[in-house]
Design a protein around this motif. Structure first.
Motif, PDB file in Angstrom:
ATOM      1  N   TRP A   1       0.808  -1.216   0.000  1.00 15.05           N
ATOM      2  CA  TRP A   1       0.000   0.000   0.000  1.00 15.05           C
ATOM      3  C   TRP A   1       0.846   1.272   0.000  1.00 15.05           C
ATOM      4  O   TRP A   1       0.292   2.378  -0.119  1.00 15.05           O
ATOM      5  CB  TRP A   1      -0.912   0.026   1.235  1.00 15.05           C
ATOM      6  CG  TRP A   1      -1.915  -1.077   1.292  1.00 15.05           C
ATOM      7  CD1 TRP A   1      -1.847  -2.193   2.076  1.00 15.05           C
ATOM      8  CD2 TRP A   1      -3.139  -1.180   0.567  1.00 15.05           C
ATOM      9  NE1 TRP A   1      -2.945  -3.000   1.881  1.00 15.05           N
ATOM     10  CE2 TRP A   1      -3.766  -2.395   0.961  1.00 15.05           C
ATOM     11  CE3 TRP A   1      -3.774  -0.371  -0.384  1.00 15.05           C
ATOM     12  CZ2 TRP A   1      -4.978  -2.815   0.444  1.00 15.05           C
ATOM     13  CZ3 TRP A   1      -4.993  -0.779  -0.898  1.00 15.05           C
ATOM     14  CH2 TRP A   1      -5.577  -1.990  -0.486  1.00 15.05           C
ATOM     15  N   MET A   2       2.170   1.119   0.169  1.00  9.95           N
ATOM     16  CA  MET A   2       3.022   2.282   0.385  1.00  9.95           C
ATOM     17  C   MET A   2       2.931   3.339  -0.722  1.00  9.95           C
ATOM     18  O   MET A   2       2.873   4.544  -0.418  1.00  9.95           O
ATOM     19  CB  MET A   2       4.477   1.835   0.590  1.00  9.95           C
ATOM     20  CG  MET A   2       5.416   2.976   0.985  1.00  9.95           C
ATOM     21  SD  MET A   2       4.904   3.859   2.475  1.00  9.95           S
ATOM     22  CE  MET A   2       5.264   2.630   3.720  1.00  9.95           C
ATOM     23  N   PRO A   3       2.922   2.965  -2.017  1.00 10.64           N
ATOM     24  CA  PRO A   3       2.795   4.023  -3.035  1.00 10.64           C
ATOM     25  C   PRO A   3       1.536   4.864  -2.867  1.00 10.64           C
ATOM     26  O   PRO A   3       1.581   6.092  -2.998  1.00 10.64           O
ATOM     27  CB  PRO A   3       2.766   3.235  -4.356  1.00 10.64           C
ATOM     28  CG  PRO A   3       3.486   1.962  -4.044  1.00 10.64           C
ATOM     29  CD  PRO A   3       3.122   1.639  -2.630  1.00 10.64           C
ATOM     30  N   PHE A   4       0.407   4.212  -2.554  1.00 13.27           N
ATOM     31  CA  PHE A   4      -0.839   4.950  -2.337  1.00 13.27           C
ATOM     32  C   PHE A   4      -0.766   5.789  -1.058  1.00 13.27           C
ATOM     33  O   PHE A   4      -1.302   6.906  -1.001  1.00 13.27           O
ATOM     34  CB  PHE A   4      -2.017   3.981  -2.264  1.00 13.27           C
ATOM     35  CG  PHE A   4      -2.235   3.189  -3.516  1.00 13.27           C
ATOM     36  CD1 PHE A   4      -2.785   3.774  -4.650  1.00 13.27           C
ATOM     37  CD2 PHE A   4      -1.863   1.853  -3.578  1.00 13.27           C
ATOM     38  CE1 PHE A   4      -2.985   3.037  -5.806  1.00 13.27           C
ATOM     39  CE2 PHE A   4      -2.057   1.115  -4.730  1.00 13.27           C
ATOM     40  CZ  PHE A   4      -2.620   1.715  -5.856  1.00 13.27           C
ATOM     41  N   ILE A   5      -0.120   5.226  -0.025  1.00 10.34           N
ATOM     42  CA  ILE A   5       0.000   5.952   1.250  1.00 10.34           C
ATOM     43  C   ILE A   5       0.837   7.217   1.071  1.00 10.34           C
ATOM     44  O   ILE A   5       0.477   8.294   1.571  1.00 10.34           O
ATOM     45  CB  ILE A   5       0.619   5.036   2.327  1.00 10.34           C
ATOM     46  CG1 ILE A   5      -0.324   3.877   2.647  1.00 10.34           C
ATOM     47  CG2 ILE A   5       0.928   5.821   3.596  1.00 10.34           C
ATOM     48  CD1 ILE A   5       0.281   2.814   3.557  1.00 10.34           C
ATOM     49  N   VAL A   6       1.948   7.096   0.346  1.00 10.74           N
ATOM     50  CA  VAL A   6       2.809   8.258   0.117  1.00 10.74           C
ATOM     51  C   VAL A   6       2.087   9.303  -0.735  1.00 10.74           C
ATOM     52  O   VAL A   6       2.175  10.508  -0.471  1.00 10.74           O
ATOM     53  CB  VAL A   6       4.132   7.830  -0.550  1.00 10.74           C
ATOM     54  CG1 VAL A   6       4.947   9.054  -0.958  1.00 10.74           C
ATOM     55  CG2 VAL A   6       4.947   6.955   0.395  1.00 10.74           C
ATOM     56  N   LEU A   7       1.333   8.857  -1.747  1.00 10.46           N
ATOM     57  CA  LEU A   7       0.568   9.794  -2.572  1.00 10.46           C
ATOM     58  C   LEU A   7      -0.483  10.521  -1.742  1.00 10.46           C
ATOM     59  O   LEU A   7      -0.740  11.718  -1.937  1.00 10.46           O
ATOM     60  CB  LEU A   7      -0.109   9.052  -3.728  1.00 10.46           C
ATOM     61  CG  LEU A   7       0.794   8.619  -4.894  1.00 10.46           C
ATOM     62  CD1 LEU A   7       0.018   7.751  -5.868  1.00 10.46           C
ATOM     63  CD2 LEU A   7       1.372   9.839  -5.614  1.00 10.46           C
ATOM     64  N   ALA A   8      -1.095   9.800  -0.804  1.00  8.86           N
ATOM     65  CA  ALA A   8      -2.167  10.397  -0.008  1.00  8.86           C
ATOM     66  C   ALA A   8      -1.639  11.281   1.115  1.00  8.86           C
ATOM     67  O   ALA A   8      -2.223  12.337   1.409  1.00  8.86           O
ATOM     68  CB  ALA A   8      -3.052   9.293   0.572  1.00  8.86           C
ATOM     69  N   PHE A   9      -0.528  10.881   1.757  1.00  8.29           N
ATOM     70  CA  PHE A   9      -0.073  11.578   2.960  1.00  8.29           C
ATOM     71  C   PHE A   9       1.287  12.251   2.810  1.00  8.29           C
ATOM     72  O   PHE A   9       1.737  12.919   3.744  1.00  8.29           O
ATOM     73  CB  PHE A   9      -0.019  10.596   4.144  1.00  8.29           C
ATOM     74  CG  PHE A   9      -1.350  10.000   4.486  1.00  8.29           C
ATOM     75  CD1 PHE A   9      -2.279  10.708   5.211  1.00  8.29           C
ATOM     76  CD2 PHE A   9      -1.673   8.709   4.085  1.00  8.29           C
ATOM     77  CE1 PHE A   9      -3.512  10.151   5.547  1.00  8.29           C
ATOM     78  CE2 PHE A   9      -2.894   8.142   4.410  1.00  8.29           C
ATOM     79  CZ  PHE A   9      -3.820   8.872   5.141  1.00  8.29           C
ATOM     80  N   GLY A  10       1.964  12.052   1.661  1.00  4.01           N
ATOM     81  CA  GLY A  10       3.286  12.628   1.495  1.00  4.01           C
ATOM     82  C   GLY A  10       4.333  11.866   2.278  1.00  4.01           C
ATOM     83  O   GLY A  10       4.114  10.716   2.677  1.00  4.01           O
ATOM     84  N   ILE A  11       5.462  12.498   2.532  1.00  2.00           N
ATOM     85  CA  ILE A  11       6.513  11.854   3.317  1.00  2.00           C
ATOM     86  C   ILE A  11       6.525  12.440   4.725  1.00  2.00           C
ATOM     87  O   ILE A  11       5.936  13.486   4.978  1.00  2.00           O
ATOM     88  CB  ILE A  11       7.904  12.026   2.655  1.00  2.00           C
ATOM     89  CG1 ILE A  11       8.257  13.505   2.531  1.00  2.00           C
ATOM     90  CG2 ILE A  11       7.932  11.351   1.303  1.00  2.00           C
ATOM     91  CD1 ILE A  11       9.664  13.748   2.034  1.00  2.00           C
ATOM     92  N   GLY A  12       7.183  11.746   5.629  1.00  2.00           N
ATOM     93  CA  GLY A  12       7.205  12.188   7.019  1.00  2.00           C
ATOM     94  C   GLY A  12       6.664  11.117   7.940  1.00  2.00           C
ATOM     95  O   GLY A  12       6.865   9.920   7.712  1.00  2.00           O
ATOM     96  N   ASP A  13       5.935  11.535   8.977  1.00  2.00           N
ATOM     97  CA  ASP A  13       5.443  10.600   9.977  1.00  2.00           C
ATOM     98  C   ASP A  13       4.266   9.756   9.493  1.00  2.00           C
ATOM     99  O   ASP A  13       4.158   8.570   9.809  1.00  2.00           O
ATOM    100  CB  ASP A  13       5.017  11.357  11.244  1.00  2.00           C
ATOM    101  CG  ASP A  13       6.191  11.973  11.975  1.00  2.00           C
ATOM    102  OD1 ASP A  13       7.319  11.461  11.821  1.00  2.00           O
ATOM    103  OD2 ASP A  13       5.984  12.967  12.703  1.00  2.00           O
ATOM    104  N   MET A  14       3.360  10.363   8.731  1.00  2.00           N
ATOM    105  CA  MET A  14       2.095   9.698   8.415  1.00  2.00           C
ATOM    106  C   MET A  14       2.251   8.390   7.642  1.00  2.00           C
ATOM    107  O   MET A  14       1.535   7.417   7.959  1.00  2.00           O
ATOM    108  CB  MET A  14       1.175  10.651   7.662  1.00  2.00           C
ATOM    109  CG  MET A  14       0.488  11.661   8.552  1.00  2.00           C
ATOM    110  SD  MET A  14      -0.419  10.909   9.938  1.00  2.00           S
ATOM    111  CE  MET A  14      -1.654   9.935   9.069  1.00  2.00           C
TER     112      MET A  14
END
Length: 263
Positions: free
Chosen positions: A117-130
């Motif tokens: 899910w990481m590509p979708f997570i990064v697209l949705a929340f950007g980089i950092g803690d989330m």
């Protein structure tokens, strides 16, 4: 000093003894492997090199900063996942129609690695803690939800009949009957979730973060500091062990309070 206290101290001493022997065995096997491999210590560090690197990153504050970042992400993702999964599991486990409706979806999503899910997570929340927090949430949610729902469904019907005969209200049935009866299975799921979430925290930080123990692995690799990398791996293992130990202690205290475990 009472006999009970002496037995307790003796039990703890034996436990620490086994832990010390286990640690010594691990370090010995590590050193023998390094010695027999013939690989340069810059690529395959010895325990002493890793220990010196550990002292280095402790001394300059690097380790403290990364541990704090990782623990913050882990605490937020894990606690939120467990809270939602336990409440949801109790509700869906109690209402059979909801369980039958949601179970196929859960079984479809459960085997998918959180990293997928990481590509979708990064697209949705950007980089950092989330990204790391969301990854931990996904890793921890499913084991706890399934264990809780199954634990609630397996509560003996006789418990509920007795409670109703004594006029116990619906809210009290959930809190005093269903939750304690399902608690061992719930904690089993939480133990699985803890290990899974800690593993995927490191994976998430290796992909979408600029700090944390996972990021430290990537940074050490990029700088060809395999000694720091080895030290970081050991620290990750130690923290994981401490987290599991703390969880088992908390579980034991709750069971003692309910009279389900001997002192």
């Amino acid at each position: 000093m009472s006999n009970k206290a002496l037995r307790y101290l003796s039990k703890k001493a034996v436990g620490f003894g086994y832990a010390a022997v286990s640690l010594l065995l691990f370090v010995t096997i590590w050193q023998i492997t390094v010695s027999l491999s013939g690989v340069n210590e810059a690529l395959f560090p010895s325990p002493l090199s890793a220990f010196n690197a550990l002292l280095e990153i402790i001394g300059d504050g690097t380790l403290t900063d990364h541990v704090i970042s990782s623990m913050f992400r882990f605490a937020v993702g894990f606690v939120v996942a467990v809270a939602i999964a336990v409440v949801g599991g109790i509700i869906f486990g109690w209402f059979d129609v909801l369980y039958r409706l949601i179970n196929p979806i859960i079984q479809l999503l459960r085997p998918i690695s959180p990293i997928a899910w990481m590509p979708f997570i990064v697209l949705a929340f950007g980089i950092g803690d989330m990204p790391a927090i969301v990854t931990i949430f996904i890793a921890a949610f499913f084991p706890v939800f399934i264990s809780t729902a199954v634990g609630v469904k397996n509560v003996p019907e006789i418990y509920l009949k007795v409670a109703r005969n004594f006029g116990v209200g619906k809210v009290e049935i959930f809190w005093k009957i269903i939750f304690p009866a399902a608690f061992p299975q719930i904690t089993g799921g939480i133990h699985l979730a803890l290990g899974s979430a800690w593993v995927f925290l490191v994976c998430g930080e290796m992909i979408g973060a600029q700090s944390g123990l996972g990021y430290l692995i990537i940074d050490a690799r990029n700088n060809l500091r395999c000694d720091i990398l080895a030290a970081d791996i050991v620290i990750i293992g130690i923290i994981g062990l401490l987290l599991d130990t703390a969880l088992r202690y908390a579980e034991g205290q709750i069971l003692k309070k309910w009279g389900l475990q001997k002192e």
